[in-house]
Design a protein around this motif. Structure first.
Motif: not given
Length: 783
Positions: A536, A532-533, A560-562
């Motif tokens: 992002r 995910i990192s 998007t990250g959350y």
């Protein structure tokens, strides 16, 4: 000390094999009980209970070796797993039948015959399910009791084996002194000659030719050893260690080549039915000894130009290398005397005495090596552990000489394997950390190319390496725990129980915890968060090429990250074995916590979502809230970071931005009005003052003119002041963030323009009337 008695080993090995074959034949008659993959029925549970009775009789009263006990434990564990599956299935079936009966309602006189038949069938199914559920629960309890009985019997067998005493070493020596045995009774030289492996001269000639080839291979590249560049341990630990190992291999290449060619020869030739011949064992032992010397040389005194990366004084490093080389030599001698046809040719008494004498030298060298570790680690480091290891080794040596050779093998071999495992864990952890650091810093060209493909700048960190480091250390220490459990752990049935506990889990109230799945969920969460990192960063870089505003891009990246984090959390919980029903219970517990102590946190969380979607405040806006004035630098899910004009960061809870009044100078656009007050002297040309002010405003590049959104600059004559005529220049500028800069520029320009036009800017004046002393009495008399 590290070798078991040959006679006991062979007898127990073949006895275990015959028992295993007999056990398989005996269990084949009842294999149909476990053949049903769909679950247990009433007949199956009854047969399983009868089988458990027979197993308990075998365990409590029959002669069963450790291998047979382990097989029985595996069988009972499988039965317990099936019983647990049966309980889960029957509970679900019973709940389903109860819900259907509740939906049909209670019995009513005169209801339809079909309804009565359906209710009767459901009652019958529920009764059968309840009976089978009780049988499965009984089976689970009985399997637990049987496993406990097997574990108790295994402990008894292990205790008996470890405390079995043979002839003492001193007793054997005294027997030799008393009887004066001949050499032929102590050592079978003919047997050794037959197990030499050199039946004809061709074999010896071939081995000699291979030795000559290996010597030539080892001597040729030695001239190139000093032509490599030196690597710094601080800058590239992994490369420096690899360089030390490579140069050490070159240093010992002749012996390695000879041992390697001999080993390949014997591997190609194949093993004899009686085992490897003496020359083959000699080749394998020589190769292992050379590899040990390579590791010692690379760690403590690598050849030039390699650097020694171990942070120890040079004299202590030489002493430690000397101790380890002596230990490796003693291990080589022990392997040749105790694990080759030499041991087979020796009589039992000679073998045991030789092993005891060898144990003295091996223990002394190992204790000396361990004793030097304290100086490697510094004062007060591992003194207690060092003392414990020394006591354990001396105890194992004493057990060897007193005849408790199985106990000596268990303790001595356990200590050696433990030290080896700890050394490997330290080495792997150190090199792994250095490799991850090198990825983060981009020390090598391929690492820089990887960072470029991932879109990571030169001063940025690779996303996810933090989780990768955690997962790496977790895997290393978990492996060490499993190795320690294998070395010092419980018997086979207890290990099966532990594996079953990790796989099947345990109940905690209404939850069922599965340790293996929980660990898998943690690993999956770490990997998903790393992914995910990276996603992002890629989304942020891709959106940076569009025409979207910075605040919109940041909101899109944050949402998007959350969203991905929530999905990763749900996926990790699913992998860990938490269903939606369990999540509902967790949400209920969280609601209670929110009601008592988490109100502010949840309030800030929801306010953060409102800020992200409604966007009344965006990153880069100039805001004033609760007396705090500055630029918004970051909006997170809980708080907002505001940087004041003094470059002080103020963390403001998101709820304050939602519930309180906030002044946002840049909400719709960056236009803003600027007011410049100015006073001129009485008698000045007012029309000239107005024209001069408008001209100064028009000449500034940030002042807006000719716009349909905001008016052009204009001048107001506000009042007749005490000392001046008060005017005010009002202009709109393109970027309100530069308000103070534009105000300063306009003030400088107005002062210069007024001086040029001869317009005076007055200063406050006061008229003072002084009373002289001669008129003072008159003034007082008038009063």
């Amino acid at each position: 000390m590290g070798w078991a008695c040959r006679t006991l080993r062979h007898r127990s090995h073949w006895g275990a094999r015959f028992f295993g074959l007999g056990l398989l034949a005996a269990l084949s008659t009842t294999s149909s009980v476990w053949a049903d993959p769909t679950g247990l029925d009433a007949a199956g549970t009854q047969a399983a209970l009868e089988r458990l009775d027979r197993i308990e009789q075998i365990v409590r009263h029959g002669p069963v070796p450790e291998a047979g006990l382990a097989a029985l434990a595996n069988e009972v564990s499988e039965t317990q797993a099936r019983a647990q599956d049966c309980i889960a299935a029957q509970q679900a079936q019973s709940e389903s039948s109860t819900q259907e009966l509740d939906a049909l309602g209670p019995k009513i006189p005169g209801e339809a015959g079909q309804t009565r038949r359906v209710k009767a069938e459901l009652e019958r199914q529920r009764a059968q399910t309840t009976a089978l559920l009780a049988d499965c629960r009984l089976l689970r309890v009985r399997t637990g009791d049987t496993l406990q009985a097997i574990e108790a019997r295994e402990k008894e067998e292990i205790t008996r084996r470890l405390l079995t005493a043979g002839p003492t070493t001193l007793g054997l020596i005294q027997g030799w002194i008393a009887t004066a045995p001949t050499f032929g009774s102590l050592f079978d030289l003919a047997h050794l000659r037959g197990r030499l492996g050199a039946e004809d001269s061709a074999t010896l000639y071939g081995l000699g030719a291979l030795a000559l080839i290996g010597l030539l291979i080892g001597l040729l590249p030695r001239r190139r050893m000093h032509q490599v560049a030196t690597l710094d341990c601080d800058q590239d630990l992994l490369g420096a260690v690899g360089q030390g190992i490579a140069l050490s291999l070159w240093r010992y290449l002749p012996g390695l080549a000879i041992g390697g060619l001999w080993s390949v020869y014997w591997l190609v030739r194949g093993r004899d039915p009686a085992g490897w011949p003496l020359l083959a064992d000699l080749a394998f032992a020589l190769l292992g000894y050379q590899l040990a010397l390579v590791c010692i040389r690379a760690a403590f005194n690598p050849p030039s130009p390699a650097n020694r990366c171990l942070r120890v004084p040079a004299d202590l490093s030489r002493r430690f290398a000397h101790a380890l080389r002596g230990l490796a030599l003693v291990a080589l001698v022990g392997a040749l005397l105790l694990a080759t046809p030499v041991a087979e040719s020796a009589g039992s008494a000679l073998f045991l005495v030789t092993r005891s004498i060898w144990s003295v030298f091996f223990t002394a060298n190992l204790i000396w090596s361990v004793w030097l570790i304290r100086r490697l680690r510094g004062k007060g480091g591992i003194g207690v552990v060092r003392l414990a290891i020394a006591v354990a080794l001396l105890g194992a040596l004493g057990a060897e000489w007193l005849g408790y050779r199985n106990l000596s093998v268990f303790v001595g071999l356990g200590v050696v394997l433990t030290l080896t495992a700890l050394l490997l864990v330290w080495l792997v952890s150190t090199l792994g950390d250095d490799f991850i650091d090198s990825l983060d810093e981009g020390r090598h060209a391929w690492q820089q190319r990887l960072r470029a493909r991932l879109g990571v700048g030169s001063q940025e960190f690779i996303p996810g390496l933090f989780w990768l480091r955690i997962l790496f250390h977790l895997l290393v220490w978990l492996t060490l725990g499993l190795v320690m459990l294998e070395i010092w752990g419980p018997p086979g049935s207890a290990q099966s129980t532990l594996a079953r506990w990790a796989g099947q889990g345990f109940s905690l109230g209404q939850f069922r915890i599965l340790p293996a799945r929980v660990l898998a969920g943690i690993l999956a969460l770490g990997l998903l968060l790393s992914l995910i990192s990276w996603i992002r960063k890629r989304v942020d870089r891709r959106l940076a090429t569009t025409h979207l505003e910075h605040g919109v891009r940041e909101t899109a990246v944050a949402v998007t990250g959350y969203g991905l984090m929530i999905a990763a959390g749900l996926a990790a919980l699913s992998i860990a074995g938490f269903g939606l029903g369990n999540l509902a219970l967790i949400a209920g517990a969280l609601s209670v916590g929110i009601g008592f102590g988490l109100q502010n946190i949840v309030n800030n969380f929801l306010s953060g979502l409102i800020l992200l979607f409604e966007r009344p405040v965006r990153t880069g806006d100039w805001v004033v809230v609760n007396g705090i004035e500055g630029y918004v630098r970051r909006i997170s899910i809980r708080s907002t970071q505001i940087e004041t004009f003094d470059r002080a960061d103020v963390i403001v809870p998101n709820s304050d931005l939602i519930s309180n009044s906030v002044t946002n100078w840049m909400l719709r656009d960056r236009f803003g009005r600027l007011r410049v007050p100015i006073g001129v002297a009485y008698g000045s040309d007012l029309q000239c003052v107005k024209e001069t002010l408008l001209r100064v405003a028009a000449e500034h590049p940030l002042v807006v003119r000719g716009s349909r959104v905001v008016p052009d600059p204009y001048v107001l004559f506000l009042s007749f002041g005490d000392s001046a005529l008060d005017f005010e220049l009002r202009v709109f500028i393109r970027d309100i963030g530069k308000r103070l800069t534009v105000l300063s520029d306009l003030n400088f320009a107005i002062d210069a323009a007024f001086r040029e036009a001869g317009i005076e800017i007055p200063f406050p004046q006061r008229d003072l009337h002084l009373v002289t002393p001669s008129t003072l009495p008159e003034a007082l008399g008038k009063r």
